[in-house]
Scaffold this motif. Structure first.
Motif, mmCIF file in Angstrom:
data_model
loop_
_atom_site.group_PDB
_atom_site.id
_atom_site.type_symbol
_atom_site.label_atom_id
_atom_site.label_comp_id
_atom_site.label_asym_id
_atom_site.label_seq_id
_atom_site.Cartn_x
_atom_site.Cartn_y
_atom_site.Cartn_z
ATOM 1 N N VAL A 162 17.284 -2.772 -51.383
ATOM 2 C CA VAL A 162 18.441 -2.428 -50.556
ATOM 3 C C VAL A 162 19.768 -2.743 -51.249
ATOM 4 O O VAL A 162 20.641 -1.869 -51.347
ATOM 5 N N PRO A 163 19.996 -3.967 -51.769
ATOM 6 C CA PRO A 163 21.292 -4.200 -52.434
ATOM 7 C C PRO A 163 21.492 -3.312 -53.659
ATOM 8 O O PRO A 163 22.562 -2.704 -53.824
ATOM 9 N N ILE A 164 20.474 -3.223 -54.528
ATOM 10 C CA ILE A 164 20.631 -2.416 -55.742
ATOM 11 C C ILE A 164 20.820 -0.946 -55.396
ATOM 12 O O ILE A 164 21.715 -0.262 -55.919
ATOM 13 N N LEU A 177 18.179 8.239 -61.997
ATOM 14 C CA LEU A 177 17.736 7.222 -61.051
ATOM 15 C C LEU A 177 16.581 7.732 -60.188
ATOM 16 O O LEU A 177 15.633 6.986 -59.894
ATOM 17 N N GLU A 178 16.638 8.991 -59.818
ATOM 18 C CA GLU A 178 15.601 9.543 -58.956
ATOM 19 C C GLU A 178 14.289 9.768 -59.700
ATOM 20 O O GLU A 178 13.261 10.034 -59.064
ATOM 21 N N LEU A 179 14.313 9.679 -61.031
ATOM 22 C CA LEU A 179 13.059 9.771 -61.787
ATOM 23 C C LEU A 179 12.101 8.639 -61.420
ATOM 24 O O LEU A 179 10.880 8.779 -61.547
ATOM 25 N N LEU A 180 12.651 7.503 -60.985
ATOM 26 C CA LEU A 180 11.792 6.387 -60.572
ATOM 27 C C LEU A 180 10.866 6.780 -59.431
ATOM 28 O O LEU A 180 9.755 6.250 -59.308
ATOM 29 N N ALA A 181 11.322 7.693 -58.571
ATOM 30 C CA ALA A 181 10.500 8.114 -57.433
ATOM 31 C C ALA A 181 9.327 8.971 -57.877
ATOM 32 O O ALA A 181 8.352 9.112 -57.143
ATOM 33 N N GLY A 182 9.416 9.556 -59.070
ATOM 34 C CA GLY A 182 8.338 10.419 -59.544
ATOM 35 C C GLY A 182 7.274 9.706 -60.339
ATOM 36 O O GLY A 182 6.272 10.315 -60.712
ATOM 37 N N ILE A 183 7.443 8.413 -60.610
ATOM 38 C CA ILE A 183 6.440 7.658 -61.364
ATOM 39 C C ILE A 183 5.262 7.354 -60.446
ATOM 40 O O ILE A 183 5.446 6.850 -59.334
ATOM 41 N N ILE A 227 11.552 -2.176 -57.064
ATOM 42 C CA ILE A 227 12.015 -1.221 -58.082
ATOM 43 C C ILE A 227 11.613 0.195 -57.700
ATOM 44 O O ILE A 227 12.387 1.145 -57.867
ATOM 45 N N MET A 228 10.401 0.347 -57.173
ATOM 46 C CA MET A 228 9.942 1.667 -56.771
ATOM 47 C C MET A 228 10.781 2.235 -55.626
ATOM 48 O O MET A 228 10.993 3.451 -55.538
ATOM 49 N N LEU A 229 11.268 1.370 -54.740
ATOM 50 C CA LEU A 229 12.001 1.833 -53.556
ATOM 51 C C LEU A 229 13.478 2.092 -53.832
ATOM 52 O O LEU A 229 14.165 2.659 -52.970
ATOM 53 N N ILE A 230 13.993 1.661 -54.975
ATOM 54 C CA ILE A 230 15.423 1.847 -55.267
ATOM 55 C C ILE A 230 15.860 3.298 -55.120
ATOM 56 O O ILE A 230 16.884 3.580 -54.469
ATOM 57 N N PRO A 231 15.157 4.282 -55.698
ATOM 58 C CA PRO A 231 15.628 5.664 -55.533
ATOM 59 C C PRO A 231 15.587 6.162 -54.096
ATOM 60 O O PRO A 231 16.398 7.008 -53.718
ATOM 61 N N PHE A 232 14.657 5.648 -53.283
ATOM 62 C CA PHE A 232 14.627 6.054 -51.879
ATOM 63 C C PHE A 232 15.912 5.612 -51.177
ATOM 64 O O PHE A 232 16.547 6.395 -50.454
#
Length: 487
Positions: A272-274, A298-304, A348-353
């Motif tokens: 949430v903060p990041i 940044l949204e590439l993290l959601a595709g991993i 880390i996985m939730l950051i792009p969400f």
């Protein structure tokens, strides 16, 4: 005929129907398109649609119903002697299907023939040797009764497949002929095609609803069956999770629920903060060129894939935390698998969400609010703190709740990063587990769905479904309730 060949045949007939319908319509108007009620393509589309839609509908329904009918017919021939003590008919049917698949594979590889399988009279040892030659393992409880039932299972499936082929192709051909005869210049092909496409769209939209209903009903019925075998009070209020397939299990939900919420909380404290700060920077400070590069990156993290995150937690984050908090450091951590490991990687996985949804919500705040704040002499940071964030807060809260529901349902990161211990502990460096991880473990292998140890997975799934559904409904309610105030 294999299923894909049926689909190809129907598809080829539909393509021929398109060309035929278009040609017949033009021929009825002597090649003058102006004399046609609809464009030529509509006549072809009508023939193609009438050919493929009913046939595919029958194919889907048949493919869903045939296994149920075949299983019921085979079970009706199942002798009582085929069910060993402590076993069940479901486990016997699992062996029957495995043997039948092995016989089919043996025929495909030329190890034996169709006629040989039909009259096969071998011992179980010979059967294991035959199936082992094609890489199919057979359990020790397979008997001659199972072999006979496997032959019957194959025969019924083969008969059903041929009947399905004939019926589907007959329906496709009948639709082709009927629609092709209608391809006349006065036929209202456009109206028919539009009505047909509307029906197809409605059916497609209904699939999601029916799928959700089917999932919920399957969970509900299995959960009711579980509570018929195990007390609901013990499940919801017991502080111990100790399943034992030999009996005497303690199946308390609370230790698993605590691990789920604890790991999700740590993940949200990271994400949430990041994610929110990243969204504020991209929406309010970043230049257009930087934003065009940074947001997709940044949204590439959601595709991993989550399994990659799980391996990252197991091989990188866990050992790194051990060096700092383990025996060589502060001495708080006993192993690399812990709540903190899974929580950090899940965060880390939730950051792009969080960042992507928050960025869209911040950008949806009207520019007039910013201009009014600047006109009153506020700085950019004051405008963000006192105008933009309060205006976007309902949407940001909804984004956080959606991210929380995503964290609660995560499995692979927990399995590889958090361990498998079901305990109630406040120490974030202890190994714990979650509801999703135990659902996987309880259904791994040949589960006997007549035992509470297997059926508890459905009760856990139902509990998780209710929690995530509540979070999603709350998020949608918050977003919809307050969105109109800032439009």
């Amino acid at each position: 005929m294999p299923l894909h060949w049926i689909i190809l045949c129907v598809g080829a007939l539909a393509l021929i129907g398109y060309a035929t319908g278009r040609a017949r319509a033009l021929a009825s108007a002597d090649g003058n398109v102006r004399l046609l009620h609809s464009l030529p393509g509509y006549y072809g589309a009508n023939v193609a649609m009438t050919t493929i839609v009913p046939a595919m509908g029958v194919l889907v329904i048949w493919a869903l119903i045939q296994p149920l009918v075949v299983n019921a017919l085979v079970l009706s021939d199942l002798p009582a002697s085929a069910v060993a003590p402590g076993s069940s008919a479901d486990l016997v049917m699992s062996d029957v299907r495995r043997v039948a698949d092995g016989l089919t594979e043996a025929i495909a590889q030329g190890v034996t023939t169709q006629s040989a399988v039909a009259v096969l009279d071998v011992t179980v040892t010979d059967l294991r040797a035959l199936l082992g030659s094609v890489g199919v393992a057979v359990g020790s409880n397979v008997s001659n009764d199972v072999l006979q039932l496997a032959r019957s299972y194959r025969a019924l499936n083969a008969t059903g497949n041929w009947m399905m082929t004939l019926v589907v192709l007959a329906i496709a051909l009948a639709g082709f002929v009927w629609a092709a005869r209608q391809a006349d210049r006065d036929y209202r092909a456009r109206n028919t095609v539009e009505k047909g496409m509307k029906a197809v769209l409605v059916a497609a939209a209904s699939i999601a609803i029916l799928t959700t209903l089917g999932i919920v009903l399957s969970l509900v019925f299995s959960t009711i069956e579980f509570f018929g075998l195990y007390p609901a009070k013990e499940f919801f209020f017991s502080l111990t999770w100790a399943p034992s397939f030999g009996g005497g299990s303690e199946l308390g939900l609370l230790p698993l629920l605590w691990g789920t919420l604890y790991i999700s909380l740590i993940a949200l404290l990271v994400a949430v903060p990041i994610g929110l700060f990243a969204a504020i920077y991209l929406a309010e400070y970043a230049s257009p060129k930087l934003r065009a590069f940074a947001k997709p990156t940044l949204e590439l993290l959601a595709g991993i894939p989550t399994i990659v995150y799980g391996l990252f937690a197991l091989l990188t984050v866990g050992p790194l935390l051990m060096r700092v908090f383990g025996d060589d450091g502060l001495g708080w951590m006993q192993a690399g698998t812990a709540v903190m490991t899974a929580g950090l990687v899940m965060g880390i996985m939730l950051i792009p969400f969080v960042s992507s949804l928050s960025d869209d919500i911040i950008n949806s705040v009207p520019q007039s609010l910013r201009d009014g704040s600047y006109g009153l002499g506020a700085t950019r940071s004051e405008t963000i703190k006192q105008v933009i964030l309060p205006a976007a807060l309902p949407g940001i809260a909804g984004a956080i709740l959606l991210a929380a529901s995503r964290a609660i349902g995560e499995t692979m990161i927990v399995v590889l990063g958090a361990g498998a211990a079901a305990r109630l502990s406040m120490n974030p460096f202890d190994a714990m587990t979650t509801v999703t991880a135990k659902i996987v473990s309880q259904l791994t292998g040949d589960a006997d769905f007549a035992s509470p140890e297997a059926l508890v997975a459905f009760a856990l799934g139902m509990s998780l479904f209710v929690i995530t559904l509540g979070l999603n409904v709350l998020a949608l309610y918050i977003v919809r309730k307050y969105r109109e105030q800032y439009e």
